[in-house]
Design a protein around this motif. Structure first.
Motif, mmCIF file in Angstrom:
data_model
loop_
_atom_site.group_PDB
_atom_site.id
_atom_site.type_symbol
_atom_site.label_atom_id
_atom_site.label_comp_id
_atom_site.label_asym_id
_atom_site.label_seq_id
_atom_site.Cartn_x
_atom_site.Cartn_y
_atom_site.Cartn_z
ATOM 1 N N GLY A 44 68.807 83.751 -37.262
ATOM 2 C CA GLY A 44 68.467 85.072 -36.767
ATOM 3 C C GLY A 44 69.608 86.073 -36.852
ATOM 4 O O GLY A 44 69.484 87.208 -36.409
ATOM 5 N N LYS A 47 71.256 87.168 -42.114
ATOM 6 C CA LYS A 47 71.660 86.822 -43.480
ATOM 7 C C LYS A 47 70.524 87.023 -44.479
ATOM 8 O O LYS A 47 70.684 87.712 -45.493
ATOM 9 N N SER A 48 69.373 86.425 -44.185
ATOM 10 C CA SER A 48 68.258 86.514 -45.134
ATOM 11 C C SER A 48 67.777 87.951 -45.271
ATOM 12 O O SER A 48 67.412 88.385 -46.367
ATOM 13 N N THR A 49 67.780 88.687 -44.176
ATOM 14 C CA THR A 49 67.310 90.077 -44.239
ATOM 15 C C THR A 49 68.175 90.884 -45.200
ATOM 16 O O THR A 49 67.658 91.626 -46.041
HETATM 17 P P1 ADP Z 1 69.047 84.565 -40.702
HETATM 18 O O1 ADP Z 1 68.634 84.486 -42.136
HETATM 19 O O2 ADP Z 1 70.496 84.891 -40.502
HETATM 20 O O3 ADP Z 1 68.651 83.334 -39.920
HETATM 21 P P2 ADP Z 1 67.086 86.691 -40.579
HETATM 22 O O4 ADP Z 1 67.640 87.716 -41.486
HETATM 23 O O5 ADP Z 1 65.979 85.862 -41.094
HETATM 24 O O6 ADP Z 1 68.268 85.782 -40.015
HETATM 25 O O7 ADP Z 1 66.576 87.388 -39.253
HETATM 26 C C1 ADP Z 1 67.288 88.414 -38.581
HETATM 27 C C2 ADP Z 1 66.412 88.956 -37.476
HETATM 28 O O8 ADP Z 1 65.322 89.678 -38.031
HETATM 29 C C3 ADP Z 1 65.792 87.894 -36.589
HETATM 30 O O9 ADP Z 1 65.769 88.358 -35.271
HETATM 31 C C4 ADP Z 1 64.402 87.747 -37.132
HETATM 32 O O10 ADP Z 1 63.517 87.327 -36.118
HETATM 33 C C5 ADP Z 1 64.095 89.155 -37.596
HETATM 34 N N1 ADP Z 1 63.177 89.169 -38.757
HETATM 35 C C6 ADP Z 1 63.457 88.709 -39.987
HETATM 36 N N2 ADP Z 1 62.423 88.907 -40.826
HETATM 37 C C7 ADP Z 1 61.455 89.487 -40.083
HETATM 38 C C8 ADP Z 1 60.128 89.955 -40.361
HETATM 39 N N3 ADP Z 1 59.608 89.856 -41.580
HETATM 40 N N4 ADP Z 1 59.437 90.498 -39.339
HETATM 41 C C9 ADP Z 1 59.972 90.634 -38.117
HETATM 42 N N5 ADP Z 1 61.205 90.225 -37.784
HETATM 43 C C10 ADP Z 1 61.943 89.661 -38.749
#
Ligand code: ADP
Ligand code: MG
Length: 499
Positions: A44, A47-49
């Motif tokens: 969370g 990173k992926s975002t």
């Molecule tokens: P990581 O890859 O570092 O684990 P993410 O980038 O997946 O983290 O997530 C960052 C935050 O954005 C988290 O709080 C996650 O719940 C939220 N998030 C990510 N993608 C979505 C989405 N498609 N809709 C709503 N919230 C999202």
């Protein structure tokens, strides 16, 4: 004055929210030519975002992005790929029924006179794979290959379609150590050709082994970027979880003291349990009145282990016994009769959303106690006590389960085991997605179950959950138990370090 070439990728002031909740806050990120850049951070962290923004999967964000100094704003993965950016996701997107060559050429097969030029495709794929040092028959059916090899072929496809920047999001979670080494060799070759790689992983040892540069994310912010050679695992963990633990919740402070019960009888005994690629040689025991926590990263085999204990997955090897009686559950019904109850991470599958709360507190145990409880007045009386003692909201037993919040649903799922205690209760991710208040209630309920003498197994990828519930903790890493903490003090850093 010498003019430095613009970096391949340069992001400034990137912010992104989902439904008003910030996922990234004002992030500056630079990727250099010919580097492997590791990205670390807790689940969370964002990173992926950020990577999805770069790869064109999130078109809406604030801030600026430049490729080789030219401003860009991608609105689709196709646009990003045209600019040289490709991404390999954790879930593979290969086509199992096609050959390796067809997968490498997916969507861009060479044609001759309007039909696919099979020979050109086989030869081209063979050459391209050999260039990358990937030893595989281009004629082989994709689905017949090991996951690690499939992932390399997906990487080959991304490179083949012209990517000069490749993003790998948690590529090693499902790989065996030799497969990781093979991936790393391929990545070093890609780097040597001047292309750049972003490598996201929970496995800090992997990151430190392969990356030139490492960046830490926490809570949507970029915390630091450093040369990988100048930092170590402890340094990374400190920054991942925050120096003063200022973001941790109230249920524990920094470290907890574990309290194990060596005198109580063993209620669950597992020896050498193995299931396919998921996990191997897992041995553990749980005593009456003890909560055993099992912690590990996503993909470490936790979920499969929980399913095996409950008879959903069949073990290839190993033994299990409940209360001294040996058991090889071939079905969940059999596991249940032997005295194991299971609350899965997706509670939906175990609850009845269109039934009232009181039915959900008795429904799955009717088989064990006979007809008597079919009388709604008895069911409701028992349910009312739970609703009150567990402060379930709203406080009525007639409410349809589906209208409750996730935290209250979890309380309902746990409540029935208070009335009809099994010998062993297995909880997978028991507090995932809950607010702090609901988490505290769950901790209280689990402690209550323990007081009744039940053996509880809590499996979670969230360190706080394990730390707030367990009397003893084992850590699982890539399908094996690598560490046990018992009768000592353990902190979140230590758990992360062990995983
Ligand atoms: P990581 O890859 O570092 O684990 P993410 O980038 O997946 O983290 O997530 C960052 C935050 O954005 C988290 O709080 C996650 O719940 C939220 N998030 C990510 N993608 C979505 C989405 N498609 N809709 C709503 N919230 C999202
Ligand atoms: Mg992610």
């Amino acid at each position: 004055m010498t003019e430095e070439a613009a970096p391949p990728l340069d992001l400034r002031g990137i912010s992104k929210s989902f439904g008003g909740v910030a996922a990234l806050r004002d992030v500056d990120f630079v990727l250099r030519a010919g580097e492997i850049h590791g990205l670390v951070g807790e689940n969370g962290a964002g990173k992926s975002t950020l990577m999805k923004i770069i790869a064109g999967l999130h078109g809406q964000y604030d801030g600026r992005m430049a490729i080789d100094g030219r401003p860009v704003h991608f609105r689709s993965p196709r646009e990003a790929l045209a600019a040289g950016i490709g991404m390999v996701h954790q879930e593979l997107s290969v086509v199992p029924d096609l050959t390796v060559a067809e997968n490498v050429y997916l969507g861009q097969q060479p044609t001759k006179g309007g039909i696919v030029d099979w020979r050109a495709m086989m030869d081209g794929a063979r050459r391209h794979l050999a260039d990358l040092g990937i030893d595989v028959d281009p004629n082989a059916r994709m689905g017949s290959l090991a996951i690690g090899l499939q992932q390399l072929i997906e990487l080959a496809r991304v490179l083949f379609s012209g990517a000069r920047i490749v993003i790998l999001d948690e590529p090693t979670s499902a790989l065996s150590p030799p497969e990781v080494q093979r991936l790393f060799e391929v990545l070093r070759g890609v780097r040597a050709s001047g292309r750049s790689i972003v490598f996201i992983s929970h496995f800090l040892d992997d990151v430190l082994a392969i990356a030139d540069t490492v960046t830490i994310f926490r809570n949507g912010r970029l915390i630091a970027t450093e040369a990988a050679g100048t930092v170590d695992k402890g340094w990374l963990i400190q920054r991942m979880i925050g120096r003063g633990h200022e973001e941790l919740e109230g249920s524990y402070t920094g470290a907890i003291a574990l309290d194990s019960r060596p005198d109580a009888p063993v209620v669950l005994d597992v020896r050498g349990l193995s299931v396919g690629r998921a996990f191997a040689d897992v041995s553990l025991d749980v005593r009456a009145g003890e909560v055993l926590g099992i912690y590990g990263f996503m993909g470490c085999g936790l979920i499969e282990l929980a399913r095996t204990l409950f008879g959903k997955l069949k073990a290839d090897a190993g033994t299990m016994s409940i209360g001294g009686k040996s058991l090889r559950p071939r079905s969940t019904a059999e596991a249940c009769r032997a005295g194991i109850a299971f609350v899965p991470e997706s509670r939906r599958s175990m609850l009845f959303h269109t039934e009232p709360v009181y039915k959900n507190m008795s429904i799955s145990v009717l088989g064990r106690i006979g007809r008597l409880l079919l009388r709604p007045s008895v069911e409701k009386d028992i349910a009312r006590q739970h609703v009150q003692s567990l402060s379930i909201r709203p406080p009525t037993v007639e409410t349809l389960l589906g209208s409750l919040s996730g935290g209250n649903q979890q309380k309902v799922a746990l409540a029935k085991w208070l009335t009809w205690p099994p010998k062993v209760l297995v909880l997978s991710e028991p507090t995932r997605g809950m607010d702090v208040g609901a988490k505290e209630d769950v901790v209280r309920i689990v402690k209550g179950l323990r007081e009744q003498g039940m053996g509880v197994v809590v499996l979670s990828t969230e360190p706080e959950t394990v730390l707030s519930l367990a009397d003893r903790i084992v850590v699982m890493k890539k399908g094996r138990i690598v560490r046990e903490f018992a009768g000592e003090t353990v902190s979140k850093d230590q758990l992360l370090e062990a995983a």
